[in-house]
Design an enzyme around this catalytic site. Sequence first.
Site, PDB file in Angstrom:
ATOM      1  CG  HIS A 194     -20.674  -6.139  -1.810  1.00  0.00           C
ATOM      2  ND1 HIS A 194     -19.513  -6.846  -2.022  1.00  0.00           N
ATOM      3  CD2 HIS A 194     -20.312  -5.049  -1.072  1.00  0.00           C
ATOM      4  CE1 HIS A 194     -18.499  -6.223  -1.443  1.00  0.00           C
ATOM      5  NE2 HIS A 194     -18.955  -5.127  -0.860  1.00  0.00           N
ATOM      6  CG  HIS A 221      -1.939  -1.048   1.263  1.00  0.00           C
ATOM      7  ND1 HIS A 221      -3.017  -1.070   0.388  1.00  0.00           N
ATOM      8  CD2 HIS A 221      -2.069  -2.151   2.046  1.00  0.00           C
ATOM      9  CE1 HIS A 221      -3.768  -2.126   0.661  1.00  0.00           C
ATOM     10  NE2 HIS A 221      -3.217  -2.805   1.642  1.00  0.00           N
ATOM     11  CG  HIS A 246      -2.490  -9.593  -3.891  1.00  0.00           C
ATOM     12  ND1 HIS A 246      -3.035 -10.464  -4.815  1.00  0.00           N
ATOM     13  CD2 HIS A 246      -2.241 -10.329  -2.778  1.00  0.00           C
ATOM     14  CE1 HIS A 246      -3.131 -11.667  -4.265  1.00  0.00           C
ATOM     15  NE2 HIS A 246      -2.655 -11.619  -3.037  1.00  0.00           N
ATOM     16  CG  ASN A 287      -0.578 -16.153  -2.949  1.00  0.00           C
ATOM     17  OD1 ASN A 287      -1.084 -17.118  -3.517  1.00  0.00           O
ATOM     18  ND2 ASN A 287      -0.126 -16.205  -1.719  1.00  0.00           N
ATOM     19  CB  VAL A 288       3.918 -17.823  -6.028  1.00  0.00           C
ATOM     20  CG1 VAL A 288       3.747 -17.060  -7.333  1.00  0.00           C
ATOM     21  CG2 VAL A 288       5.049 -17.218  -5.212  1.00  0.00           C
ATOM     22  CG  HIS A 348      -2.856  -6.474 -18.055  1.00  0.00           C
ATOM     23  ND1 HIS A 348      -3.567  -7.614 -17.757  1.00  0.00           N
ATOM     24  CD2 HIS A 348      -3.389  -5.494 -17.278  1.00  0.00           C
ATOM     25  CE1 HIS A 348      -4.488  -7.344 -16.858  1.00  0.00           C
ATOM     26  NE2 HIS A 348      -4.403  -6.059 -16.554  1.00  0.00           N
TER      27      HIS A 348
END
Length: 301
Positions: A176, A97, A107, A109-110, A146
């Site tokens: 939502h 952040h 973010h 993650n692996v 990308h």
Amino acid sequence: MVSVDVQAVKQYLLGLQDAICEELSALDGSAFNTDEWERPEGGGGRSRVLSEGDLIEKGGVNFSHVQGASMPGSATAHRPELAGRSFQAMGVSLVIHPKNPYVPTSHANVRLFVAEKEGEDPIWWFGGGYDLTPYYGFEEDCVDWHRTARSACEPFGADLYPKYKRWCDDYFYLPHRAEPRGVGGLFYDDLNEGGFDHCFGFMRSVGDSYMNAYRPIIERRRNTAYGERERHWQLYRRGRYVEFNLVFDRGTLFGLQSNGRTESILMSLPPLVRWEYAYQPEEGSPEADLLSKYLVSKEWV
């Protein structure tokens, strides 16, 4: 018998955590604090957090390797064949952040999961990816992000980037609110096709490309001047990040249901955030542009 080289994956993940922290520390000018911990049910981890830096308001890069006698409900609901198996899970997970609202939150993650049962082959799979959550939209940043993600996938098949880009768009979505969390990137799970070595190679390609995707964006935006308006918008939009992580994120649910270390699991939450009732940005403003031009389904490359 299926061969799963858990130790090789663990050594790679520890090295990845070191490399990412070293590069982010160099960009920020501050060091990460390291907190090593053990889990009573088995395993432990190494959490690294940087707070109130020049660049990073709060960032965490966590390694964990945990074991358990049975899979938690968040995992068996997704894959009921895992019920009754012991497990070990390891991974690096990070959330950054930044302080400047013009630098996006990111973010990554692996991870590797192995579910075992005496007398049977282990069930294993890799998962992970990375995604970008800007507060102000820049076409150049989204395209570069990308493009790097696509390059990481290409050696493993031309079909992977489009597949995992769509999966990322679908996963990081707040139903939502009827809006995506950010501009996406890559998300994959349950990966074991092609054998262990092939899948491990893909994990390394994704993990190693994260800073190549994020660094140029940091360097372009970190010195952009901002004021109270931009800061207000950043804190408001961070609320969406919190909503997703606490309500929908499978990794958060897995960690909490498996009696993981709460401080490390909730490391992903920003230090400051605000919610306002029925807030709408001014029409034609850069804030409105983020919603109408960037937080939409789009092919960036």
